[in-house]
Design a protein around this motif. Structure first.
Motif, PDB file in Angstrom:
ATOM      1  N   MET A 279      -8.631  10.459 -10.303  1.00  0.00           N
ATOM      2  CA  MET A 279      -9.347  11.233 -11.322  1.00  0.00           C
ATOM      3  C   MET A 279      -8.416  12.053 -12.221  1.00  0.00           C
ATOM      4  SD  MET A 279     -12.437  10.368 -11.183  1.00  0.00           S
ATOM      5  CE  MET A 279     -13.230  11.592 -12.215  1.00  0.00           C
ATOM      6  N   LEU A 280      -7.136  12.153 -11.878  1.00  0.00           N
ATOM      7  CA  LEU A 280      -6.224  12.959 -12.682  1.00  0.00           C
ATOM      8  C   LEU A 280      -6.172  12.505 -14.145  1.00  0.00           C
ATOM      9  CD1 LEU A 280      -4.263  15.296 -12.899  1.00  0.00           C
ATOM     10  CD2 LEU A 280      -2.445  13.764 -12.110  1.00  0.00           C
ATOM     11  N   PRO A 281      -6.026  11.216 -14.453  1.00  0.00           N
ATOM     12  CA  PRO A 281      -6.024  10.811 -15.872  1.00  0.00           C
ATOM     13  C   PRO A 281      -7.326  11.197 -16.592  1.00  0.00           C
ATOM     14  CG  PRO A 281      -5.180   9.039 -14.509  1.00  0.00           C
ATOM     15  CD  PRO A 281      -5.724  10.083 -13.574  1.00  0.00           C
ATOM     16  N   HIS A 282      -8.445  11.096 -15.901  1.00  0.00           N
ATOM     17  CA  HIS A 282      -9.728  11.501 -16.487  1.00  0.00           C
ATOM     18  C   HIS A 282      -9.695  12.970 -16.882  1.00  0.00           C
ATOM     19  CE1 HIS A 282     -14.014  12.353 -16.878  1.00  0.00           C
ATOM     20  NE2 HIS A 282     -13.841  13.313 -15.995  1.00  0.00           N
ATOM     21  N   TYR A 283      -9.254  13.839 -15.957  1.00  0.00           N
ATOM     22  CA  TYR A 283      -9.240  15.270 -16.236  1.00  0.00           C
ATOM     23  C   TYR A 283      -8.212  15.624 -17.299  1.00  0.00           C
ATOM     24  CZ  TYR A 283     -12.561  16.150 -12.545  1.00  0.00           C
ATOM     25  OH  TYR A 283     -13.701  16.165 -11.782  1.00  0.00           O
ATOM     26  N   MET A 284      -7.101  14.916 -17.330  1.00  0.00           N
ATOM     27  CA  MET A 284      -6.111  15.160 -18.384  1.00  0.00           C
ATOM     28  C   MET A 284      -6.685  14.782 -19.752  1.00  0.00           C
ATOM     29  SD  MET A 284      -2.588  13.994 -16.526  1.00  0.00           S
ATOM     30  CE  MET A 284      -1.577  14.332 -17.968  1.00  0.00           C
ATOM     31  N   ALA A 285      -7.388  13.668 -19.830  1.00  0.00           N
ATOM     32  CA  ALA A 285      -8.009  13.267 -21.095  1.00  0.00           C
ATOM     33  C   ALA A 285      -9.104  14.255 -21.487  1.00  0.00           C
ATOM     34  CB  ALA A 285      -8.573  11.851 -20.974  1.00  0.00           C
ATOM     35  N   ARG A 286      -9.847  14.738 -20.508  1.00  0.00           N
ATOM     36  CA  ARG A 286     -10.893  15.724 -20.788  1.00  0.00           C
ATOM     37  C   ARG A 286     -10.287  17.022 -21.325  1.00  0.00           C
ATOM     38  NH1 ARG A 286     -15.004  17.952 -16.291  1.00  0.00           N
ATOM     39  NH2 ARG A 286     -13.427  19.550 -16.133  1.00  0.00           N
ATOM     40  N   GLU A 287      -9.110  17.389 -20.832  1.00  0.00           N
ATOM     41  CA  GLU A 287      -8.427  18.587 -21.336  1.00  0.00           C
ATOM     42  C   GLU A 287      -8.145  18.467 -22.825  1.00  0.00           C
ATOM     43  OE1 GLU A 287      -7.294  21.867 -19.916  1.00  0.00           O
ATOM     44  OE2 GLU A 287      -9.085  21.072 -18.945  1.00  0.00           O
ATOM     45  N   PHE A 288      -7.835  17.250 -23.284  1.00  0.00           N
ATOM     46  CA  PHE A 288      -7.615  17.034 -24.717  1.00  0.00           C
ATOM     47  C   PHE A 288      -8.843  17.493 -25.502  1.00  0.00           C
ATOM     48  CE2 PHE A 288      -8.410  14.102 -28.305  1.00  0.00           C
ATOM     49  CZ  PHE A 288      -7.348  14.462 -29.125  1.00  0.00           C
ATOM     50  N   LEU A 289     -10.007  17.045 -25.072  1.00  0.00           N
ATOM     51  CA  LEU A 289     -11.246  17.398 -25.777  1.00  0.00           C
ATOM     52  C   LEU A 289     -11.565  18.880 -25.656  1.00  0.00           C
ATOM     53  CD1 LEU A 289     -13.414  14.303 -24.802  1.00  0.00           C
ATOM     54  CD2 LEU A 289     -12.277  14.758 -26.986  1.00  0.00           C
ATOM     55  N   THR A 290     -11.418  19.445 -24.461  1.00  0.00           N
ATOM     56  CA  THR A 290     -11.774  20.853 -24.279  1.00  0.00           C
ATOM     57  C   THR A 290     -10.782  21.774 -24.989  1.00  0.00           C
ATOM     58  OG1 THR A 290     -10.735  20.799 -22.095  1.00  0.00           O
ATOM     59  CG2 THR A 290     -13.118  20.580 -22.166  1.00  0.00           C
ATOM     60  N   LEU A 291      -9.512  21.380 -25.059  1.00  0.00           N
ATOM     61  CA  LEU A 291      -8.546  22.164 -25.836  1.00  0.00           C
ATOM     62  C   LEU A 291      -8.951  22.198 -27.303  1.00  0.00           C
ATOM     63  CD1 LEU A 291      -5.154  21.202 -24.239  1.00  0.00           C
ATOM     64  CD2 LEU A 291      -5.770  23.509 -24.943  1.00  0.00           C
ATOM     65  N   LEU A 292      -9.327  21.051 -27.839  1.00  0.00           N
ATOM     66  CA  LEU A 292      -9.748  20.996 -29.240  1.00  0.00           C
ATOM     67  C   LEU A 292     -11.014  21.820 -29.468  1.00  0.00           C
ATOM     68  CD1 LEU A 292      -9.116  17.251 -30.174  1.00  0.00           C
ATOM     69  CD2 LEU A 292      -7.645  19.232 -30.602  1.00  0.00           C
ATOM     70  N   VAL A 293     -11.984  21.705 -28.560  1.00  0.00           N
ATOM     71  CA  VAL A 293     -13.227  22.466 -28.699  1.00  0.00           C
ATOM     72  C   VAL A 293     -12.952  23.961 -28.598  1.00  0.00           C
ATOM     73  CG1 VAL A 293     -15.446  22.971 -27.577  1.00  0.00           C
ATOM     74  CG2 VAL A 293     -14.744  20.598 -27.958  1.00  0.00           C
ATOM     75  N   ASP A 294     -12.142  24.390 -27.620  1.00  0.00           N
ATOM     76  CA  ASP A 294     -11.826  25.812 -27.484  1.00  0.00           C
ATOM     77  C   ASP A 294     -11.100  26.319 -28.720  1.00  0.00           C
ATOM     78  OD1 ASP A 294     -12.997  26.628 -25.085  1.00  0.00           O
ATOM     79  OD2 ASP A 294     -11.286  25.972 -23.882  1.00  0.00           O
ATOM     80  N   ARG A 295     -10.207  25.513 -29.269  1.00  0.00           N
ATOM     81  CA  ARG A 295      -9.484  25.919 -30.489  1.00  0.00           C
ATOM     82  C   ARG A 295     -10.452  26.021 -31.658  1.00  0.00           C
ATOM     83  NH1 ARG A 295      -6.126  29.065 -32.310  1.00  0.00           N
ATOM     84  NH2 ARG A 295      -4.704  28.345 -33.882  1.00  0.00           N
ATOM     85  N   TRP A 296     -11.331  25.065 -31.801  1.00  0.00           N
ATOM     86  CA  TRP A 296     -12.303  25.044 -32.889  1.00  0.00           C
ATOM     87  C   TRP A 296     -13.244  26.250 -32.799  1.00  0.00           C
ATOM     88  CZ3 TRP A 296     -17.710  23.846 -32.746  1.00  0.00           C
ATOM     89  CH2 TRP A 296     -18.294  23.696 -34.009  1.00  0.00           C
ATOM     90  N   ARG A 297     -13.609  26.635 -31.587  1.00  0.00           N
ATOM     91  CA  ARG A 297     -14.507  27.779 -31.387  1.00  0.00           C
ATOM     92  C   ARG A 297     -13.783  29.117 -31.517  1.00  0.00           C
ATOM     93  NH1 ARG A 297     -18.014  25.616 -26.180  1.00  0.00           N
ATOM     94  NH2 ARG A 297     -19.356  24.242 -27.396  1.00  0.00           N
ATOM     95  N   GLY A 298     -12.461  29.064 -31.659  1.00  0.00           N
ATOM     96  CA  GLY A 298     -11.691  30.301 -31.789  1.00  0.00           C
ATOM     97  C   GLY A 298     -11.431  31.016 -30.485  1.00  0.00           C
ATOM     98  N   ASN A 299     -11.528  30.286 -29.358  1.00  0.00           N
ATOM     99  CA  ASN A 299     -11.301  30.912 -28.055  1.00  0.00           C
ATOM    100  C   ASN A 299      -9.822  31.209 -27.787  1.00  0.00           C
ATOM    101  OD1 ASN A 299     -14.020  30.909 -27.386  1.00  0.00           O
ATOM    102  ND2 ASN A 299     -13.931  28.873 -26.501  1.00  0.00           N
ATOM    103  N   TRP A 300      -8.939  30.531 -28.503  1.00  0.00           N
ATOM    104  CA  TRP A 300      -7.501  30.826 -28.384  1.00  0.00           C
ATOM    105  C   TRP A 300      -6.784  30.533 -29.671  1.00  0.00           C
ATOM    106  CZ3 TRP A 300      -3.736  26.919 -28.661  1.00  0.00           C
ATOM    107  CH2 TRP A 300      -4.207  25.600 -28.561  1.00  0.00           C
TER     108      TRP A 300
END
Length: 187
Positions: A166-187
């Motif tokens: 599952m590690l590749p899955h979670y790493m790929a998911r981090e790509f999406l969540t990083l972009l979403v968090d950045r877009w929302r202004g969380n960091w």
């Protein structure tokens, strides 16, 4: 067709760049002496921490044993399929690992990593406190950015081991969540 190829190349380059950032945090380890460790929530099955959460808690317990002056901020609300809040499951696990209850602060409202950090800040938001985020290896980069965005001046991390199919899955998911968090202004 050229525009499509260009968009695909830009997307692939962005994905690779973000994965390099994710990988950069996978070996993180905090020196002794931090004021607090923050453990973001992860899945709890009924009242039992998942393997990912157990790895985080084992790493946090080891740090807390070496650093008796450090407190633990345990983050996580109650999600679907969870009989208790994630923070409560963590408290019980750490008690069983010999960590004193008075060293634990529980944050039981959050449902996302951004909320974990924001609500942890509300519990102990001294900007001069040195905090160490203890989380799964694939989750370090984003968690540290989110904690720093809350106002802590010094944020370290301990990368708890996470391996397997599952590690590749979670790493790929981090790509999406990083972009979403950045877009929302969380960091």
């Amino acid at each position: 067709a050229a525009v499509l190829r260009g968009a695909i190349l830009v997307g692939a380059a962005l994905f690779c760049a973000v994965q390099a950032l994710v990988i950069s945090g996978m070996g993180a380890d905090c020196a002794d002496g931090y004021d607090a460790v923050i453990v973001p929530g992860a899945m709890v099955y009924g009242e039992t921490p998942s393997s990912a959460l157990t790895a985080r808690l084992d790493a946090a317990a080891a740090y807390l044993r070496r650093n008796p002056g450090t407190v633990a901020v345990l983050c996580g609300g109650q999600g679907p399929g969870e009989a208790i809040p994630e923070a409560e499951a963590m408290r019980r696990y750490l008690l069983g690992a010999g960590i004193a209850e008075e060293r634990m602060l529980l944050e039981t409202r959050s449902a996302t990593t951004a909320e974990n950090m924001r609500f942890a800040w509300e519990l102990c938001g001294d900007p001069e406190a040195r905090v160490c985020v203890v989380t799964s290896n694939f989750h370090v980069f984003r968690s540290v950015r989110l904690a720093a965005a809350c106002g802590w001046e010094e944020v370290g991390a301990i990368a708890a081991p996470f391996t397997g199919v599952m590690l590749p899955h979670y790493m790929a998911r981090e790509f999406l969540t990083l972009l979403v968090d950045r877009w929302r202004g969380n960091w």
